[in-house]
Enzyme design. Sequence first.
Site, short mmCIF file in Angstrom:
data_model
loop_
_atom_site.label_atom_id
_atom_site.label_comp_id
_atom_site.label_asym_id
_atom_site.label_seq_id
_atom_site.Cartn_x
_atom_site.Cartn_y
_atom_site.Cartn_z
N PHE A 4 0.84 -1.19 0.00
CA PHE A 4 0.00 0.00 0.00
C PHE A 4 0.88 1.25 0.00
O PHE A 4 1.64 1.48 0.94
CB PHE A 4 -0.93 0.00 1.22
CG PHE A 4 -1.82 -1.20 1.27
CD1 PHE A 4 -3.09 -1.16 0.72
CD2 PHE A 4 -1.37 -2.40 1.82
CE1 PHE A 4 -3.91 -2.28 0.73
CE2 PHE A 4 -2.18 -3.53 1.83
CZ PHE A 4 -3.46 -3.47 1.29
N LYS A 5 0.77 2.01 -1.07
CA LYS A 5 1.49 3.28 -1.18
C LYS A 5 0.54 4.39 -0.76
O LYS A 5 -0.40 4.71 -1.49
CB LYS A 5 1.99 3.49 -2.61
CG LYS A 5 2.73 4.80 -2.84
CD LYS A 5 3.04 4.96 -4.33
CE LYS A 5 3.72 6.28 -4.62
NZ LYS A 5 3.90 6.49 -6.08
N ILE A 6 0.79 4.96 0.40
CA ILE A 6 -0.12 5.94 0.98
C ILE A 6 0.46 7.34 0.76
O ILE A 6 1.52 7.68 1.29
CB ILE A 6 -0.34 5.69 2.48
CG1 ILE A 6 -0.78 4.24 2.72
CG2 ILE A 6 -1.36 6.67 3.03
CD1 ILE A 6 -2.08 3.85 2.05
#
Length: 322
Positions: free
Chosen positions: A183-185
């Site tokens: 997950f690239k937040i």
Amino acid sequence: MSTTAEQMIEPDLAKTLAIARLTGVFPVAPTPFRANGDLDPEGMRRVLDCMVDQGVDGLCILANFSEQFLLTDSERELLTTICLDHVAGRVPVVVTVSHFSTRIAAERAARARAAGAAMLMMMPPYHGVGLRASEQGVIEHFAAVAEAAQLPIMVQDAPLSGVALSPSFLVRMAKEIPLVSYFKIEVPFAAAKLRDLVALGGDAIVGPFDGEESITLMADLDAGATGSMCSALLPEKIREVVTLHRDGKRKEAAAAYARILPLVNHENRQCGLRAAKSVMMEGGVIASDAVRHPLEPLHPQTRASLVELAREADVLALRWGK
């Protein structure tokens, strides 16, 4: 779709693929164009060689910072082949396959796997400011891509999509589709979201990543991020921060980050995707820092400030080709 997300994934294969944890710095590769706007294949190869020499843990292609929204389908296929063939396993390559159409995203994913991708990245399906999928539609979209490629998937959670992805929904995705594990937040208050995601998801969250040019890197690392997807401007400097923090040397990590923060801020607030290209052109990596219309080149003053800050930070891209 009649099958559930869980039925669409082979559990044993999903578990096996999720075990190979990817951490560290995975910058986005810029797509070089010649001054007339044509693709520059040789420049692309030089970009990749420079990035490997920067000591990256992996890299990402065809992302927003690669100007993926300005590429034709045939150019995408050519770039995928060029990049995977040229990197040749030196580092893992993440291929972005985002598209509003589930069918097209799945087809892109299958081609990426065939070419040798280590992981996929994609945004939730959206088009313009009005077309969005329901939460169930998002689940089915990602499940179809996972089934097509059987590779780990990184969800790009960015404001560009206009899709709200709550931590609880992201955890649901991870648990229903085991390959959705990274997950690239890069939304406002990213650290708070990362912290909630890690706490709620546990082992299902294999790779919580920082994004947005690492502008909130220290807070995100403190919140549990195990990697950063920055640009190709200064990944060797970002990696130093990530490594120090991982080794428990937070004070030293903060000091290293403070030294490069003026450059990180200038990239994030003034330059965007043009920063890496301009510095790579200045450093002899590529022949032109052209972007495709309707994007505009950097103002000369903005570019001069960028190069000055890059020199002060002693980034490799500024001297790699000289």
